[in-house]
Design a protein around this motif. Structure first.
Motif, PDB file in Angstrom:
ATOM      1  N   GLU A   1       1.798  16.583  25.073  1.00  0.00           N
ATOM      2  CA  GLU A   1       1.578  17.826  24.361  1.00  0.00           C
ATOM      3  C   GLU A   1       2.539  18.908  24.858  1.00  0.00           C
ATOM      4  O   GLU A   1       3.125  19.644  24.063  1.00  0.00           O
ATOM      5  N   ASP A   2       2.725  18.988  26.168  1.00  0.00           N
ATOM      6  CA  ASP A   2       3.666  19.964  26.712  1.00  0.00           C
ATOM      7  C   ASP A   2       5.093  19.656  26.267  1.00  0.00           C
ATOM      8  O   ASP A   2       5.867  20.561  25.943  1.00  0.00           O
ATOM      9  N   ALA A   3       5.427  18.372  26.242  1.00  0.00           N
ATOM     10  CA  ALA A   3       6.773  17.986  25.788  1.00  0.00           C
ATOM     11  C   ALA A   3       6.961  18.399  24.333  1.00  0.00           C
ATOM     12  O   ALA A   3       8.010  18.922  23.950  1.00  0.00           O
ATOM     13  N   PHE A   4       5.915  18.205  23.540  1.00  0.00           N
ATOM     14  CA  PHE A   4       5.969  18.586  22.133  1.00  0.00           C
ATOM     15  C   PHE A   4       6.254  20.084  21.972  1.00  0.00           C
ATOM     16  O   PHE A   4       7.101  20.498  21.182  1.00  0.00           O
ATOM     17  N   TRP A   5       5.553  20.891  22.736  1.00  0.00           N
ATOM     18  CA  TRP A   5       5.742  22.343  22.606  1.00  0.00           C
ATOM     19  C   TRP A   5       7.107  22.789  23.117  1.00  0.00           C
ATOM     20  O   TRP A   5       7.703  23.738  22.594  1.00  0.00           O
ATOM     21  N   MET A   6       7.599  22.114  24.108  1.00  0.00           N
ATOM     22  CA  MET A   6       8.952  22.440  24.569  1.00  0.00           C
ATOM     23  C   MET A   6       9.979  22.092  23.495  1.00  0.00           C
ATOM     24  O   MET A   6      10.935  22.833  23.269  1.00  0.00           O
TER      25      MET A   6
ATOM     26  N   PRO B   1      -4.727  26.800  17.083  1.00  0.00           N
ATOM     27  CA  PRO B   1      -5.928  26.261  17.719  1.00  0.00           C
ATOM     28  C   PRO B   1      -5.566  25.245  18.808  1.00  0.00           C
ATOM     29  O   PRO B   1      -4.535  24.577  18.714  1.00  0.00           O
ATOM     30  N   GLU B   2      -6.447  25.159  19.786  1.00  0.00           N
ATOM     31  CA  GLU B   2      -6.177  24.287  20.925  1.00  0.00           C
ATOM     32  C   GLU B   2      -5.965  22.828  20.512  1.00  0.00           C
ATOM     33  O   GLU B   2      -5.236  22.096  21.154  1.00  0.00           O
ATOM     34  N   SER B   3      -6.615  22.443  19.431  1.00  0.00           N
ATOM     35  CA  SER B   3      -6.559  21.033  19.022  1.00  0.00           C
ATOM     36  C   SER B   3      -5.343  20.726  18.146  1.00  0.00           C
ATOM     37  O   SER B   3      -5.223  19.630  17.602  1.00  0.00           O
ATOM     38  N   TYR B   4      -4.427  21.700  18.015  1.00  0.00           N
ATOM     39  CA  TYR B   4      -3.290  21.548  17.092  1.00  0.00           C
ATOM     40  C   TYR B   4      -2.566  20.209  17.246  1.00  0.00           C
ATOM     41  O   TYR B   4      -2.386  19.474  16.287  1.00  0.00           O
ATOM     42  N   TYR B   5      -2.160  19.907  18.466  1.00  0.00           N
ATOM     43  CA  TYR B   5      -1.360  18.688  18.661  1.00  0.00           C
ATOM     44  C   TYR B   5      -2.171  17.431  18.348  1.00  0.00           C
ATOM     45  O   TYR B   5      -1.699  16.544  17.633  1.00  0.00           O
TER      46      TYR B   5
ATOM     47  N   GLY C   1       8.830  30.546  26.287  1.00  0.00           N
ATOM     48  CA  GLY C   1       7.986  31.058  25.214  1.00  0.00           C
ATOM     49  C   GLY C   1       7.125  29.973  24.577  1.00  0.00           C
ATOM     50  O   GLY C   1       6.391  30.233  23.627  1.00  0.00           O
ATOM     51  N   ALA C   2       7.206  28.754  25.107  1.00  0.00           N
ATOM     52  CA  ALA C   2       6.422  27.652  24.528  1.00  0.00           C
ATOM     53  C   ALA C   2       4.922  27.903  24.694  1.00  0.00           C
ATOM     54  O   ALA C   2       4.130  27.638  23.793  1.00  0.00           O
ATOM     55  N   ALA C   3       4.545  28.447  25.861  1.00  0.00           N
ATOM     56  CA  ALA C   3       3.123  28.700  26.111  1.00  0.00           C
ATOM     57  C   ALA C   3       2.587  29.701  25.086  1.00  0.00           C
ATOM     58  O   ALA C   3       1.493  29.544  24.542  1.00  0.00           O
ATOM     59  N   LYS C   4       3.395  30.717  24.830  1.00  0.00           N
ATOM     60  CA  LYS C   4       2.990  31.740  23.871  1.00  0.00           C
ATOM     61  C   LYS C   4       2.860  31.140  22.472  1.00  0.00           C
ATOM     62  O   LYS C   4       1.910  31.411  21.742  1.00  0.00           O
ATOM     63  N   LYS C   5       3.850  30.332  22.119  1.00  0.00           N
ATOM     64  CA  LYS C   5       3.827  29.670  20.815  1.00  0.00           C
ATOM     65  C   LYS C   5       2.553  28.851  20.643  1.00  0.00           C
ATOM     66  O   LYS C   5       1.885  28.906  19.626  1.00  0.00           O
ATOM     67  N   ARG C   6       2.213  28.106  21.682  1.00  0.00           N
ATOM     68  CA  ARG C   6       1.020  27.280  21.612  1.00  0.00           C
ATOM     69  C   ARG C   6      -0.243  28.134  21.488  1.00  0.00           C
ATOM     70  O   ARG C   6      -1.194  27.752  20.803  1.00  0.00           O
ATOM     71  N   SER C   7      -0.230  29.294  22.140  1.00  0.00           N
ATOM     72  CA  SER C   7      -1.447  30.109  22.160  1.00  0.00           C
ATOM     73  C   SER C   7      -1.774  30.694  20.787  1.00  0.00           C
ATOM     74  O   SER C   7      -2.860  31.207  20.568  1.00  0.00           O
ATOM     75  N   THR C   8      -0.819  30.611  19.852  1.00  0.00           N
ATOM     76  CA  THR C   8      -1.084  31.180  18.524  1.00  0.00           C
ATOM     77  C   THR C   8      -1.759  30.186  17.579  1.00  0.00           C
ATOM     78  O   THR C   8      -2.074  30.532  16.454  1.00  0.00           O
TER      79      THR C   8
END
Ligand SMILES: Nc1nc2c(ncn2[C@@H]2O[C@H](COP(=O)(O)OP(=O)(O)O)[C@@H](O)[C@H]2O)c(=O)[nH]1
Ligand SMILES: [Mg+2]
Lengths: 396, 200
Positions: A219-224, A139-143, A130-137
């Motif tokens: 960034e991917d590690a962060f979202w995980m 803005p792209e520049s969040y991280y 569900g990390a991808a979904k979380k990120r999609s909510t």
């Protein structure tokens, strides 16, 4: 080095997961031969010749498993495994989903228990957790924005992070470099600002470090890390008094008594509290105990099926050593049996077979009920301790 | 494990104290005779065993070296429950760590095993130039509270073996009538028997 933090962050971590078969360098000892070798994720491991053979076998299996994934992709279409999943059968009836979606979900669950090929891990983990979904909510520049916003700030969390960076898997060829430290630091610091209740908790350094090795980009590690703490694990595992962790430990003890009653009563007769070893397993998600590929296989299922997987794995470790544990008389022996068992679990399938086929049923509902039951006691205990400490403060 | 005629007395021992006071270093010095500047950080606690012969008996220490941030202290009861001895460590160059040490002592007094031998260790005694906690102050506190007190240095080894040896002497079964004072040790009667350690 030029480029600064911004560009470095986009450079994926180069990690060769397809290196040739292990060529162990033997260290001769008096009786048995111990070999030192580097595993799939760059960790130096010590083991005997059998361990090396197991590891080579596991590599071959990883390759075969990769083939299984490619073949399914050929028949089910590219990225079929990234489609939305069904979490329960009843959902099918409610939403009237196509039977093929259900079939895919079941196929994927089975496939994931057998292991996600290392190259596919980043995208499969992002999807199933569900990390991808979380990120999609957001803005792209969040991280990037977060990193920029927190740069140069000093908090108790950042101080603790700085203290722990050189102590996180010291000697690892990438993690223990200035670049590795900087990367890990950004992920942990960013998260400490995202959730100030957690801030930074020791143990997360190990978790985030492995996430970096797998996900390849910060960034991917962060979202995980975010999905893990916010959705996958129970609440408050790492906050405040680690109350979530205390709850999980109590649930685990009940499960051990139910699923491995002989071990539980023997250890109890020795006055051995299983949390003495299991706490670290749960807080570091086995990353400090199991060999890296075995840990990754546990995480494959953890991200797909949820936190109850941790109970299965912990129970499996005890179960696999049942006979040895039952003849112990000293706590030192219990600890060394469990530690050497975990350190030498180079065959992930051996562990996961026990975890999923030999433990019996364990429904999410039952676990949730158990947690609910334990929460008040944990809260009362922690509260009492806190009040005691505060009253001591006032007396002074 | 064979106990070839030796009378082993198992003794659970826990180290408590603020992070950075040198708990792990003290254990490492005692168990392996080493000192390091960097170690992999421990989550929860690390476990060690060390046997120490005192006169006719041999104490087998089962040592829990607790670790972690303040929030990890909520796990401490699991480590000190049933412990025969505790070493509460502060850093002589840090007053706050002494304040925290006193709180540990009170927690142990209230919730630990009533016969627990509690030692207060003023570690980093080698940092004389940065000394913030005077030995007299700590000594007085220790006396008032019935604690064993020693200044130690994991770095130079000062006081480390003496600390564990004195604890071993005071363990209830080892010698129930031992008076609470330091004794000049007859070196020939003490020896480290065996060592093992596991990092949890
Ligand atoms: N000068 C000096 N430094 C010490 C001594 N004991 C520990 N240290 C250092 O203090 C730091 C923290 O020590 P550590 O054993 O990890 O503390 P812990 O958090 O209580 O386990 C390390 O850098 C040690 O090298 C000592 O006796 N003298
Ligand atoms: Mg320590």
């Amino acid at each position: 080095m030029y480029g600064g933090a911004q560009t470095q962050r986009e450079v994926p971590i180069i990690w060769d997961t397809r290196d040739p078969y292990l060529k162990p360098k033997p260290i001769h000892r008096k009786t048995n031969i111990t070999v030192k070798f580097t595993d799939l994720y760059g960790f130096t491991v010590e083991g005997n010749v059998d361990d090396v053979n197991v590891l080579n076998e596991v590599r071959e299996r990883v390759r075969q498993q990769g083939k299984a994934w490619w073949e399914l992709e050929a028949s089910k279409g590219a990225n079929w495994y990234l489609q939305p999943k069904i979490s329960s059968i009843s959902e099918v009836a409610v939403s009237n989903l196509k039977i093929s979606v259900l079939a895919n979900t079941l196929a994927l669950n089975r496939l994931i228990r057998k292991g996600i090929p290392p190259v596919l891990r980043p995208k499969v983990w992002l999807s199933v957790s569900g990390a991808a979904k979380k990120r999609s909510t957001v803005p792209e520049s969040y991280y990037d924005d977060l990193i920029k916003a927190v740069e140069g700030k000093v908090t108790p969390a950042t101080r603790q992070i700085d203290h722990d960076l050189p102590r996180t898997f010291p000697g690892h060829p990438w993690l223990d470099t200035p670049e590795g430290h900087a990367s890990l630091r950004r992920v942990l610091v960013a998260y400490s600002f995202r959730d100030s209740d957690v801030g930074y908790c020791q143990g997360l350094n190990y978790v985030a470090a492995l996430l970096l090795l797998v996900m390849k980009t910060e960034e991917d590690a962060f979202w995980m890390l975010a999905v893990l703490l916010e959705n996958v694990l129970v609440n408050d595992c790492y906050t405040d008094n680690l109350s979530g962790c205390h709850v999980e430990q109590r649930v685990f003890k009940d499960l051990l008594a139910k699923k491995c009653p002989r071990i539980a009563s023997h250890l109890e007769s020795m006055d051995f509290d299983v949390s003495l070893v299991a706490t670290e397993w749960f807080l570091c998600l086995f990353s400090k105990s199991l060999p890296s590929e075995t840990t990754m296989r546990v995480w494959d299922v953890l991200f797909n099926e949820g936190a109850k997987v941790l109970f299965r794995v912990a129970l499996a470790i005890f179960k696999m050593k049942e006979e040895q544990l039952l003849v112990t008389h000293q706590i030192g022996d219990v600890i060394s049996i469990l530690q050497s068992a975990t350190h030498h679990l180079f065959d992930p399938d051996e562990l996961l077979t026990v975890a999923f086929d030999k433990i019996g049923s364990m429904t999410t509902n039952a676990i949730t009920k158990q947690r609910k039951k334990q929460e008040p006691a944990v809260m009362a205990e922690l509260d009492q301790r806190l009040r005691r400490l505060n009253s001591l403060k006032e007396e002074k | 494990m064979a106990t070839t005629g030796i009378n082993y007395i198992p003794a659970k021992l826990v180290l408590l104290g603020e992070m950075g006071t040198g708990k792990s270093s003290l254990v490492l010095r005692f168990v392996k005779g080493q000192f390091f500047d960097y170690q992999e950080s421990t989550i929860g606690a690390a476990f060690f065993t060390q046997t120490l012969a005192v006169n006719e008996t041999t104490a087998k220490f089962e040592i829990w070296d607790t670790a972690g941030q303040e929030r990890y202290h909520s796990l401490a009861p699991m480590y000190y429950r049933g412990a025969a001895a505790a070493i509460v460590v502060y850093d002589i160059s840090n007053t706050d760590s002494f304040t925290r040490a006193k709180k540990w002592v009170e927690e142990l007094r209230q919730h630990g095993n009533p016969n627990m031998v509690i030692a207060l260790a003023g570690n980093k005694a080698d940092l004389v130039d940065n000394k913030q906690v005077e030995a007299e102050v700590a000594q007085t506190y220790a006396q008032d509270n019935g604690l064993l007190f020693l200044e130690t240095s994991a770095k130079t080894a000062q006081g480390v073996n003496e600390l564990f040896l004195e604890i071993a002497r005071r363990l209830p079964k080892a010698n129930p009538t031992q008076p609470s004072r330091m004794i000049v040790v007859d070196r020939s009667s003490e020896r480290l028997v065996s060592t093992s350690y596991y990092c949890c």
